[in-house]
Design an enzyme around this catalytic site. Structure first.
Site, PDB file in Angstrom:
ATOM      1  N   LEU A 159      66.964  53.542   8.958  1.00 12.95           N
ATOM      2  CA  LEU A 159      67.387  54.779   9.810  1.00 12.95           C
ATOM      3  C   LEU A 159      67.788  55.902   8.808  1.00 12.95           C
ATOM      4  O   LEU A 159      68.512  55.472   7.882  1.00 12.95           O
ATOM      5  CB  LEU A 159      68.843  54.293  10.370  1.00 12.95           C
ATOM      6  CG  LEU A 159      68.643  53.395  11.700  1.00 12.95           C
ATOM      7  CD1 LEU A 159      70.020  52.759  11.744  1.00 12.95           C
ATOM      8  CD2 LEU A 159      68.300  54.094  12.825  1.00 12.95           C
ATOM      9  N   CYS A 218      57.829  56.968  13.939  1.00 11.45           N
ATOM     10  CA  CYS A 218      58.544  57.966  13.925  1.00 11.45           C
ATOM     11  C   CYS A 218      58.117  59.292  14.953  1.00 11.45           C
ATOM     12  O   CYS A 218      57.063  59.682  14.696  1.00 11.45           O
ATOM     13  CB  CYS A 218      58.923  58.433  12.509  1.00 11.45           C
ATOM     14  SG  CYS A 218      60.384  59.742  12.634  1.00 11.45           S
ATOM     15  N   LYS A 244      55.276  49.421  11.858  1.00 10.52           N
ATOM     16  CA  LYS A 244      56.242  49.586  12.964  1.00 10.52           C
ATOM     17  C   LYS A 244      55.465  50.661  13.744  1.00 10.52           C
ATOM     18  O   LYS A 244      55.283  51.840  13.297  1.00 10.52           O
ATOM     19  CB  LYS A 244      57.673  49.996  12.687  1.00 10.52           C
ATOM     20  CG  LYS A 244      58.488  50.333  13.627  1.00 10.52           C
ATOM     21  CD  LYS A 244      60.071  50.529  13.082  1.00 10.52           C
ATOM     22  CE  LYS A 244      61.153  50.502  14.023  1.00 10.52           C
ATOM     23  NZ  LYS A 244      60.831  51.745  14.990  1.00 10.52           N
ATOM     24  N   ASN A 303      60.985  45.870  20.126  1.00 10.06           N
ATOM     25  CA  ASN A 303      62.353  47.037  19.600  1.00 10.06           C
ATOM     26  C   ASN A 303      62.399  47.935  20.772  1.00 10.06           C
ATOM     27  O   ASN A 303      61.498  48.354  21.471  1.00 10.06           O
ATOM     28  CB  ASN A 303      61.717  47.812  18.360  1.00 10.06           C
ATOM     29  CG  ASN A 303      62.591  48.854  17.820  1.00 10.06           C
ATOM     30  OD1 ASN A 303      62.195  49.868  17.638  1.00 10.06           O
ATOM     31  ND2 ASN A 303      64.113  48.521  17.706  1.00 10.06           N
ATOM     32  N   GLY A 304      63.697  48.323  20.914  1.00  9.65           N
ATOM     33  CA  GLY A 304      64.139  49.061  22.050  1.00  9.65           C
ATOM     34  C   GLY A 304      64.785  48.677  22.918  1.00  9.65           C
ATOM     35  O   GLY A 304      64.612  47.559  23.628  1.00  9.65           O
TER      36      GLY A 304
END
Length: 342
Positions: free
Chosen positions: A31, A114, A153, A214-215
């Site tokens: 992050l 991203c 990712k 993820n999410g």
């Protein structure tokens, strides 16, 4: 109620001569501006075995001598820590990966998800989704440059009209990715709407490497349901940990079928905020207060007077005054508790 399956064996990643094993099936997402060394130290208290990450590192900046501290501080930390890189130049990515490996990185993760425009428009992050051949070349080049595992990712695709997540992720696997973390949204969605766990399930069924979902994983119940619906090998949690470094440990316990550690009490949250502020000021000087403000605003919530406290903390001109506000709030909580007991 969804219950945890029996504890699973560690995920084995062969690397290119230096194998790694993931004992924890919960990963902490990188992050920007959040997951620094001090924050990772807090997460470690609840999740000693979890794979954590440095803040995202720009390979070009590293090449120019910027952001070195994000990599060089790894040697002083316990537990597995990965370095997530982004760039659109394969050679720069390979050199940055070598530096990270030499500094003690547990593995190298390549960011292809991203959604930030200033990164994507330069061909980094999710911008690589639109250049799959370049993306594959980056994975192949980085995997050949280091001995530790290389992971990726990414997201389901660029936008709703051209999503082909299975083919996209298979290409990354073929290029040499040894684990894939898949955010269940497109780049166009950013962080809006619901994550598409069914799409993650389709990718998991098509790949032979481990897939991390993820999410929309923000609680132990979310994590259990996500794994049940996706069949993924683990989950990655990101924004849900902002102000909640205990969340990774709570998810880990839930997936392992162990008692879930309680969320800290209001008094414990205040103590944590004060500790983090002191550590940031010790490391960054007065600038540490500016960094700490966002952490304090996230952590100081869920108790009487929290909105007023956050408002005051954002305007405290010095670390000493911010600490005084936190101490005063703790005292008020103590008085309230005494009144209730009386």
């Amino acid at each position: 109620m969804i219950t945890a399956s029996p504890p699973q064996t560690p995920l084995q990643l062969a690397g290119n001569g230096t194998p790694r094993a993931l004992r924890c099936r919960v990963l902490q997402s990188p992050l920007a501006g959040v997951s620094d060394r001090i924050f990772r130290g807090l997460v470690r208290r609840w999740a000693p075995d979890a794979l954590l990450f440095t803040e995202m590192v720009n390979a070009t900046s590293l090449e120019l001598g910027f952001g070195l501290e994000k990599v060089e501080e790894l040697a002083s930390e316990a537990g597995p820590i990965g370095v997530q890189l982004f760039d659109h130049r394969p050679a720069a990515m390979a050199e940055a990966a070598r530096r990270a490996e030499a500094a003690g990185a547990f593995l190298i993760d390549i960011n292809m998800g991203c959604p930030v425009k200033k990164i994507a428009k330069k061909g980094g992050g999710s911008g690589l989704i639109r250049e799959p051949e370049l993306a594959a070349r980056i994975v192949d080049t980085v995997a050949a440059a280091v001995r530790i595992p290389v992971t990726v990712k990414t997201r389901l695709g660029w936008c709703g009209s051209d999503l082909a997540p299975v083919a996209w992720c298979q290409q990354l696997e073929s290029a040499g990715a040894q684990l894939l973390t898949l955010h269940g949204r497109s780049r166009e969605q950013g962080f809006k709407g619901r994550a598409d766990w069914a799409a993650i399930a389709a990718v998991k069924a098509a790949l032979t490497i481990p897939v991390i979902a993820n999410g929309d994983v923000n609680s132990p119940e979310d994590a259990l349901r996500c794994l049940a619906e996706t069949g993924a090998d683990g989950v990655m949690v990101g924004r849900g940990t902002m102000g909640a470094p205990w969340l990774v440990g709570q998810l880990d316990a839930a997936l392992a079928g162990q008692p879930v550690p309680p969320t800290p009490s209001p008094a414990e949250k205040l103590a944590l905020a004060a500790e983090q502020l002191r550590a940031l000021v010790a490391a960054k000087g007065d600038h540490g207060l500016l960094i700490a403000r966002k952490h304090m605003s996230w952590t100081c919530n869920g108790f009487a007077g929290a909105p007023q406290l956050r408002h005051a903390l954002m305007r405290a001109p010095t670390p000493a005054e911010a600490l005084e506000l936190l101490d005063r709030a703790a005292g008020q909580l103590g008085k309230c508790g005494a009144a209730v007991q009386a």
